[in-house]
Design an enzyme around this catalytic site. Structure first.
Site, PDB file in Angstrom:
ATOM      1  N   HIS A 161       0.975  -1.178   0.115  1.00  9.54           N
ATOM      2  CA  HIS A 161       0.031  -0.001   0.154  1.00  9.54           C
ATOM      3  C   HIS A 161       0.906   1.196  -0.081  1.00  9.54           C
ATOM      4  O   HIS A 161       0.416   2.363   0.510  1.00  9.54           O
ATOM      5  CB  HIS A 161      -0.756   0.141   1.176  1.00  9.54           C
ATOM      6  CG  HIS A 161      -1.607  -1.203   1.653  1.00  9.54           C
ATOM      7  ND1 HIS A 161      -1.918  -2.229   0.783  1.00  9.54           N
ATOM      8  CD2 HIS A 161      -1.868  -1.755   2.547  1.00  9.54           C
ATOM      9  CE1 HIS A 161      -2.413  -3.326   1.304  1.00  9.54           C
ATOM     10  NE2 HIS A 161      -2.563  -3.081   2.665  1.00  9.54           N
ATOM     11  N   TYR A 163       3.041   2.195   2.077  1.00 11.59           N
ATOM     12  CA  TYR A 163       2.654   2.517   3.396  1.00 11.59           C
ATOM     13  C   TYR A 163       3.702   1.747   4.289  1.00 11.59           C
ATOM     14  O   TYR A 163       4.335   1.022   4.011  1.00 11.59           O
ATOM     15  CB  TYR A 163       1.193   1.616   3.457  1.00 11.59           C
ATOM     16  CG  TYR A 163       0.629   1.906   4.734  1.00 11.59           C
ATOM     17  CD1 TYR A 163       0.183   2.901   5.416  1.00 11.59           C
ATOM     18  CD2 TYR A 163       0.105   0.726   5.520  1.00 11.59           C
ATOM     19  CE1 TYR A 163      -0.660   3.152   6.458  1.00 11.59           C
ATOM     20  CE2 TYR A 163      -0.682   0.768   6.645  1.00 11.59           C
ATOM     21  CZ  TYR A 163      -0.931   1.898   7.246  1.00 11.59           C
ATOM     22  OH  TYR A 163      -1.361   1.819   8.404  1.00 11.59           O
ATOM     23  N   ARG A 213       3.259  -9.328   2.544  1.00 10.02           N
ATOM     24  CA  ARG A 213       2.117  -8.501   2.045  1.00 10.02           C
ATOM     25  C   ARG A 213       2.422  -7.592   1.247  1.00 10.02           C
ATOM     26  O   ARG A 213       3.194  -6.540   1.342  1.00 10.02           O
ATOM     27  CB  ARG A 213       1.356  -7.970   3.094  1.00 10.02           C
ATOM     28  CG  ARG A 213      -0.150  -7.281   2.487  1.00 10.02           C
ATOM     29  CD  ARG A 213      -0.923  -7.042   3.954  1.00 10.02           C
ATOM     30  NE  ARG A 213      -2.396  -6.489   3.538  1.00 10.02           N
ATOM     31  CZ  ARG A 213      -3.079  -6.408   4.395  1.00 10.02           C
ATOM     32  NH1 ARG A 213      -3.170  -6.745   5.587  1.00 10.02           N
ATOM     33  NH2 ARG A 213      -4.306  -5.760   3.797  1.00 10.02           N
TER      34      ARG A 213
END
Length: 240
Positions: A161, A163, A213
């Protein structure tokens, strides 16, 4: 199978921060009860929420950490409760990076690949030095080793993301560096994640399961394209 981890079915609970942790970033009784109930429901693998690798940088007020040996016992209690209900569990290992709540808890600035502003906190982070990057790589490895010692069945690295720390280094939307971690170069963006993965693998051994992820395609102008991920995937496998 995920490495040497065999799941009884294909149901996996995705990591979601519930903010039930204790003040010292260990699992609380409420949190243990919450995850015990998820395990009792029949899910094969629980993706435990973000666990910060850095004592100065927590993700949420009552999120979890794996930055101290003193936290191992609390995590083991959580793992044992989940295992007792027949499920497996792996924590999401992360450094909050630009999303850190350090300005509010430690009165220090968040850090990331470059100077960027985080919309969720309204804070701007500072650019990390090469020495700080080296330290963070070690923190990831040490936190993963603590997860292994607590009895977790594997770990997941959060690199999605655009992120937190790893996701920010991977994305040209946030990484404006011009050194070996340069955002305009594929290997520059990938370098930190590959180095973190190699450090973890060196500390936990060859058989401990590691998943990642990852956003395959950021779907935003200037962000990571799907071809970036296609090039990255075999490098991640090679790194462990």
């Amino acid at each position: 199978r995920v490495g040497n981890m065999e799941l009884p079915n294909r149901l996996v609970m995705a990591p979601m921060t519930v903010d039930y942790g204790n003040d010292d970033e260990t699992p609380s009784e409420r949190q243990i009860a919450y995850y015990r109930e998820r395990a009792r429901g029949g899910v094969a693998l629980i993706g435990l929420e973000v666990c910060s690798v850095d004592s100065d940088h927590r993700y949420q007020q009552h999120s979890l950490g794996l930055h101290s040996d003193e936290q191992i016992a609390g995590h083991k209690k959580l793992v044992d409760a989940i295992h007792a209900e027949g499920a497996l569990v792996q924590p999401q290992i992360s450094h909050p990076g630009p999303e850190s709540l350090a300005p509010f808890f430690k009165q220090i600035q968040p850090m990331g690949p470059s100077v960027i502003r985080t919309e969720t906190t309204g804070q701007s982070c500072r650019e990390m030095s090469l020495e700080e990057i080296e330290k963070v790589i070690e923190l990831y490895g040490d936190a993963s080793l603590r997860a292994q010692e607590a009895g977790y069945d594997g770990i997941e690295l959060h690199a999605a993301h655009s992120y937190m720390m790893l996701g920010s280094f991977l994305s040209p939307l946030r990484n404006f560096r011009t050194d070996d971690y340069a955002g305009r170069k594929f290997m520059g963006r990938a370098r930190l994640l590959l180095e973190v993965l190699a450090n973890i693998r060196g500390k936990v051994g060859a058989d401990f399961p590691i998943t990642i992820r990852l956003s395959g395609f950021e779907r935003e102008s200037g962000g990571r394209e799907i071809g970036d991920t296609q090039r990255l995937a075999p490098l991640l496998v090679e790194a462990g």
